[in-house]
Structure formats: C-alpha cells, structure tokens
Design a protein around this motif. Structure first.
Motif, PDB file in Angstrom:
ATOM      1  N   VAL A  97       4.833 -12.076   4.036  1.00 28.18           N
ATOM      2  CA  VAL A  97       4.301 -10.849   4.626  1.00 28.18           C
ATOM      3  C   VAL A  97       3.131 -10.326   3.816  1.00 28.18           C
ATOM      4  CG1 VAL A  97       4.779  -8.412   5.099  1.00 28.18           C
ATOM      5  CG2 VAL A  97       6.444 -10.148   5.755  1.00 28.18           C
ATOM      6  N   LEU A  98       3.297 -10.215   2.494  1.00 27.84           N
ATOM      7  CA  LEU A  98       2.235  -9.667   1.652  1.00 27.84           C
ATOM      8  C   LEU A  98       1.016 -10.577   1.632  1.00 27.84           C
ATOM      9  CD1 LEU A  98       4.161  -8.149  -1.389  1.00 27.84           C
ATOM     10  CD2 LEU A  98       3.177  -6.979   0.576  1.00 27.84           C
ATOM     11  N   MET A  99       1.248 -11.886   1.626  1.00 22.59           N
ATOM     12  CA  MET A  99       0.123 -12.824   1.614  1.00 22.59           C
ATOM     13  C   MET A  99      -0.719 -12.685   2.878  1.00 22.59           C
ATOM     14  SD  MET A  99       0.139 -16.979   1.197  1.00 22.59           S
ATOM     15  CE  MET A  99       1.132 -17.255   2.683  1.00 22.59           C
ATOM     16  N   PRO A 133      13.154  -9.685  -5.221  1.00 22.17           N
ATOM     17  CA  PRO A 133      12.007 -10.306  -4.545  1.00 22.17           C
ATOM     18  C   PRO A 133      10.873  -9.330  -4.236  1.00 22.17           C
ATOM     19  CG  PRO A 133      14.044 -11.114  -3.599  1.00 22.17           C
ATOM     20  CD  PRO A 133      14.418 -10.003  -4.519  1.00 22.17           C
ATOM     21  N   VAL A 134      11.227  -8.125  -3.756  1.00 21.56           N
ATOM     22  CA  VAL A 134      10.194  -7.143  -3.424  1.00 21.56           C
ATOM     23  C   VAL A 134       9.452  -6.694  -4.676  1.00 21.56           C
ATOM     24  CG1 VAL A 134       9.790  -4.783  -2.592  1.00 21.56           C
ATOM     25  CG2 VAL A 134      11.289  -6.326  -1.312  1.00 21.56           C
ATOM     26  N   LEU A 135      10.208  -6.413  -5.733  1.00 17.03           N
ATOM     27  CA  LEU A 135       9.597  -5.939  -6.982  1.00 17.03           C
ATOM     28  C   LEU A 135       8.645  -6.980  -7.546  1.00 17.03           C
ATOM     29  CD1 LEU A 135       9.827  -3.374  -8.716  1.00 17.03           C
ATOM     30  CD2 LEU A 135      11.484  -4.584 -10.139  1.00 17.03           C
ATOM     31  N   LEU A 136       9.079  -8.230  -7.590  1.00 15.52           N
ATOM     32  CA  LEU A 136       8.226  -9.299  -8.115  1.00 15.52           C
ATOM     33  C   LEU A 136       7.001  -9.516  -7.236  1.00 15.52           C
ATOM     34  CD1 LEU A 136      10.848 -11.974  -9.246  1.00 15.52           C
ATOM     35  CD2 LEU A 136       9.421 -10.544 -10.716  1.00 15.52           C
ATOM     36  N   ALA A 137       7.215  -9.537  -5.925  1.00 17.58           N
ATOM     37  CA  ALA A 137       6.113  -9.819  -5.002  1.00 17.58           C
ATOM     38  C   ALA A 137       5.005  -8.781  -5.109  1.00 17.58           C
ATOM     39  CB  ALA A 137       6.640  -9.885  -3.570  1.00 17.58           C
ATOM     40  N   ILE A 138       5.394  -7.520  -5.209  1.00 22.31           N
ATOM     41  CA  ILE A 138       4.406  -6.444  -5.227  1.00 22.31           C
ATOM     42  C   ILE A 138       3.722  -6.333  -6.589  1.00 22.31           C
ATOM     43  CG2 ILE A 138       4.104  -3.943  -5.061  1.00 22.31           C
ATOM     44  CD1 ILE A 138       6.283  -3.922  -2.922  1.00 22.31           C
ATOM     45  N   THR A 139       4.507  -6.348  -7.660  1.00 22.93           N
ATOM     46  CA  THR A 139       3.925  -6.098  -8.980  1.00 22.93           C
ATOM     47  C   THR A 139       3.116  -7.296  -9.495  1.00 22.93           C
ATOM     48  OG1 THR A 139       5.976  -6.786 -10.086  1.00 22.93           O
ATOM     49  CG2 THR A 139       5.713  -4.449  -9.605  1.00 22.93           C
ATOM     50  N   PHE A 166       7.263  -4.268   4.098  1.00 28.44           N
ATOM     51  CA  PHE A 166       6.111  -4.345   3.216  1.00 28.44           C
ATOM     52  C   PHE A 166       6.129  -3.152   2.281  1.00 28.44           C
ATOM     53  CE2 PHE A 166       4.695  -1.694   6.671  1.00 28.44           C
ATOM     54  CZ  PHE A 166       3.837  -0.776   6.090  1.00 28.44           C
ATOM     55  N   GLY A 167       5.244  -3.166   1.331  1.00 29.39           N
ATOM     56  CA  GLY A 167       5.132  -2.068   0.383  1.00 29.39           C
ATOM     57  C   GLY A 167       3.889  -2.291  -0.450  1.00 29.39           C
ATOM     58  N   TRP A 168       3.728  -1.478  -1.467  1.00 27.65           N
ATOM     59  CA  TRP A 168       2.554  -1.633  -2.324  1.00 27.65           C
ATOM     60  C   TRP A 168       2.869  -1.088  -3.702  1.00 27.65           C
ATOM     61  CZ3 TRP A 168       2.928   1.720   1.794  1.00 27.65           C
ATOM     62  CH2 TRP A 168       2.907   3.089   1.507  1.00 27.65           C
ATOM     63  N   ALA A 169       2.124  -1.563  -4.669  1.00 30.85           N
ATOM     64  CA  ALA A 169       2.227  -1.054  -6.034  1.00 30.85           C
ATOM     65  C   ALA A 169       1.007  -0.177  -6.313  1.00 30.85           C
ATOM     66  CB  ALA A 169       2.285  -2.215  -7.021  1.00 30.85           C
ATOM     67  N   LYS A 170       0.973   0.418  -7.496  1.00 36.37           N
ATOM     68  CA  LYS A 170      -0.233   1.154  -7.884  1.00 36.37           C
ATOM     69  C   LYS A 170      -1.380   0.153  -7.975  1.00 36.37           C
ATOM     70  CE  LYS A 170       1.493   2.894 -11.663  1.00 36.37           C
ATOM     71  NZ  LYS A 170       1.628   3.662 -12.933  1.00 36.37           N
ATOM     72  N   PRO A 171      -2.474   0.389  -7.274  1.00 35.49           N
ATOM     73  CA  PRO A 171      -3.581  -0.574  -7.326  1.00 35.49           C
ATOM     74  C   PRO A 171      -4.088  -0.770  -8.754  1.00 35.49           C
ATOM     75  CG  PRO A 171      -3.908   1.014  -5.558  1.00 35.49           C
ATOM     76  CD  PRO A 171      -2.761   1.516  -6.375  1.00 35.49           C
ATOM     77  N   VAL A 172      -4.313  -2.014  -9.115  1.00 32.19           N
ATOM     78  CA  VAL A 172      -4.878  -2.313 -10.428  1.00 32.19           C
ATOM     79  C   VAL A 172      -6.349  -1.898 -10.418  1.00 32.19           C
ATOM     80  CG1 VAL A 172      -5.659  -4.213 -11.884  1.00 32.19           C
ATOM     81  CG2 VAL A 172      -3.308  -4.146 -11.105  1.00 32.19           C
ATOM     82  N   ALA A 215      -8.675 -12.782  -4.046  1.00 30.89           N
ATOM     83  CA  ALA A 215      -7.798 -13.877  -3.621  1.00 30.89           C
ATOM     84  C   ALA A 215      -6.619 -14.078  -4.569  1.00 30.89           C
ATOM     85  CB  ALA A 215      -8.596 -15.174  -3.511  1.00 30.89           C
ATOM     86  N   ALA A 216      -6.719 -13.550  -5.787  1.00 27.39           N
ATOM     87  CA  ALA A 216      -5.660 -13.772  -6.783  1.00 27.39           C
ATOM     88  C   ALA A 216      -4.317 -13.220  -6.321  1.00 27.39           C
ATOM     89  CB  ALA A 216      -6.055 -13.132  -8.112  1.00 27.39           C
ATOM     90  N   GLY A 217      -4.314 -12.069  -5.642  1.00 27.40           N
ATOM     91  CA  GLY A 217      -3.058 -11.466  -5.195  1.00 27.40           C
ATOM     92  C   GLY A 217      -2.341 -12.311  -4.155  1.00 27.40           C
ATOM     93  N   PRO A 218      -2.997 -12.630  -3.022  1.00 27.05           N
ATOM     94  CA  PRO A 218      -2.343 -13.486  -2.031  1.00 27.05           C
ATOM     95  C   PRO A 218      -1.958 -14.852  -2.584  1.00 27.05           C
ATOM     96  CG  PRO A 218      -4.230 -12.372  -1.057  1.00 27.05           C
ATOM     97  CD  PRO A 218      -4.265 -12.075  -2.523  1.00 27.05           C
ATOM     98  N   PHE A 219      -2.782 -15.419  -3.466  1.00 23.43           N
ATOM     99  CA  PHE A 219      -2.443 -16.719  -4.048  1.00 23.43           C
ATOM    100  C   PHE A 219      -1.160 -16.623  -4.871  1.00 23.43           C
ATOM    101  CE2 PHE A 219      -2.659 -19.791  -7.563  1.00 23.43           C
ATOM    102  CZ  PHE A 219      -2.699 -20.970  -6.835  1.00 23.43           C
ATOM    103  N   THR A 220      -1.002 -15.510  -5.592  1.00 20.70           N
ATOM    104  CA  THR A 220       0.221 -15.300  -6.372  1.00 20.70           C
ATOM    105  C   THR A 220       1.429 -15.208  -5.444  1.00 20.70           C
ATOM    106  OG1 THR A 220      -1.008 -14.158  -8.104  1.00 20.70           O
ATOM    107  CG2 THR A 220       1.355 -13.783  -8.043  1.00 20.70           C
ATOM    108  N   ASN A 221       1.277 -14.546  -4.308  1.00 21.41           N
ATOM    109  CA  ASN A 221       2.369 -14.486  -3.326  1.00 21.41           C
ATOM    110  C   ASN A 221       2.702 -15.869  -2.781  1.00 21.41           C
ATOM    111  OD1 ASN A 221       0.966 -11.407  -2.358  1.00 21.41           O
ATOM    112  ND2 ASN A 221       3.002 -11.606  -3.253  1.00 21.41           N
ATOM    113  N   LEU A 222       1.689 -16.708  -2.585  1.00 20.40           N
ATOM    114  CA  LEU A 222       1.919 -18.078  -2.127  1.00 20.40           C
ATOM    115  C   LEU A 222       2.747 -18.848  -3.151  1.00 20.40           C
ATOM    116  CD1 LEU A 222       1.416 -20.548  -0.309  1.00 20.40           C
ATOM    117  CD2 LEU A 222      -0.761 -20.871  -1.531  1.00 20.40           C
TER     118      LEU A 222
END
Length: 221
Positions: A148-150, A14-20, A78-84, A103-110
C-alpha cells in the motif's frame, strides 16, 4: 471489540516498520547526496520514536483497523510518519538527486515486502507450532502495508514521492508548473479516497504484487 486487540497486535510491528523505515530511507539517501538536514535533526535512525506521528502513525491506522474489524469490510490501511526534513537545494544536483531521495522510501517498502514474504514462506515451510498462524498473519500484514505505502507514494501527485520523481524527470518549466500542485496534493488524495478512485487504482496493483510475491516464493496462502 475482542477481535480488535489481536488485530492491532498483528499489525503494529509491520505498520511501524513500514512507515518509519520509509522516512529514514529518505534522510539516509539525502545525506548521501549532500544534504545533512535529516542527520542534523536526528532523523537518520532506526529508532521508531524519532519518526512517530501521533496521528498518522498511531491514530489513523488504528482507526482504520477498528472500522474494518467492527464493520467486517476491508479498507486501505495507510498512515504516515513525521516527514524527514530534506533541503533539496543542498543536494549536489538538486533536480536529479531529488529522484533518488524520493524513490528511497518506496524502494524500502519493496525490500520490506520481500522480507515479509520470506517470513511467510518460512512459516508455511516449517513444522506447525503455536506461532505459525500469528507469524503468517503478521507476514501477510507486512506484505500488504508495504505494498500500500509503495504504490500510494508512487502516485504522481506532489508532495508524494511519485510527484517528486515526476518533478525530477520533467523538463525545467514543466517541472516547475507541476510542482505548484503540491499544496493541493493532500486534498486531491482525500477526494480520491472518499470517492473510491484511490482504491480502484491501488487494489489491482496491490493484488498483482501480492500474487507476484506468492508465485516467486512458492506459496499461495
């Protein structure tokens, strides 16, 4: 310590998918609006190894999980990936399109949180097997980390996504002044985290969102 290994096993996917996927979504939408920077850097991909930050994607989440497991106290994972990489000046309408890229990142988390909720519902609606409990625990982890990430990224603090959305929506001069807060964004977040302000803001939102998912899908586990 024995409890830490199964905890990591449940949370890892879940963490890997959510962040990447959060980061990949930024690159995909930026390309759609005219900026190929992320694509040229090979960052519009579902390959998690292209997005993993050794500290933010691995060490920080594992460290938080370890402290939470060993102390028995909850915390905000929480965590973070390398920023795109996104070159906003290459967008067709830089100020307006910035909103959709951010908005694309939080929407993907939703979307992912909803997907994990569907998995939780599936696990509770089928005959119980040896996989039922791990599936429910992983789905619960998926709902939580994506919530959390959203909500974290929607905080109006540059350079978080919410900060960029605010810059996109504010009128020109005010947007420019607000964007100058970006170098102070991470220190502000750290102060909010260690003073408990961040948790006081996020936990009610997360709990309400979790309750909404449970109500919509008809589970209360």
């Amino acid at each position: 310590m024995e409890a830490l290994i199964p905890t990591i096993a449940i949370w890892a996917l879940p963490v890997l998918l959510a962040i990447t996927l959060h980061e990949a979504a930024h690159g995909y939408v930026a390309r759609h609006f005219g900026d190929p920077t992320a694509e040229l850097a090979g960052r519009i991909t579902l390959n998690p190894f292209k997005h993993i930050d050794p500290v933010g994607t691995v060490l920080v989440p594992i460290g938080i999980l370890a402290l939470s497991t060993l102390s028995g106290m909850g915390g905000i994972l929480f965590g973070w990936a390398k920023p795109v990489p996104v070159n906003f000046s290459r967008l067709r309408n830089p100020k307006g399109d910035m909103l959709w890229v951010a908005a694309a990142g939080p929407f993907t988390n939703l979307v992912m949180a909803i997907g994990w909720a569907m998995l939780f519902k599936f696990a509770t609606s089928t005959p119980e097997t040896a996989y039922t409990l791990p599936m429910m625990q992983m789905a619960e982890a998926g709902m939580l980390i994506n919530a959390v990430l959203m909500f974290l990224n929607l905080l109006p603090i540059p350079p978080l996504d919410g900060g960029r959305i605010a810059v996109s929506l504010l009128p020109g001069k005010l947007a420019w002044h607000f964007s100058r807060l970006e170098p102070f964004g991470f220190p502000i977040l750290l102060v909010m985290l260690f003073t408990g302000v961040l948790g006081a803001i996020l936990w009610p939102l997360i709990a309400t969102f979790r309750y909404a998912l449970a109500t919509f899908f008809g589970f209360y586990g």
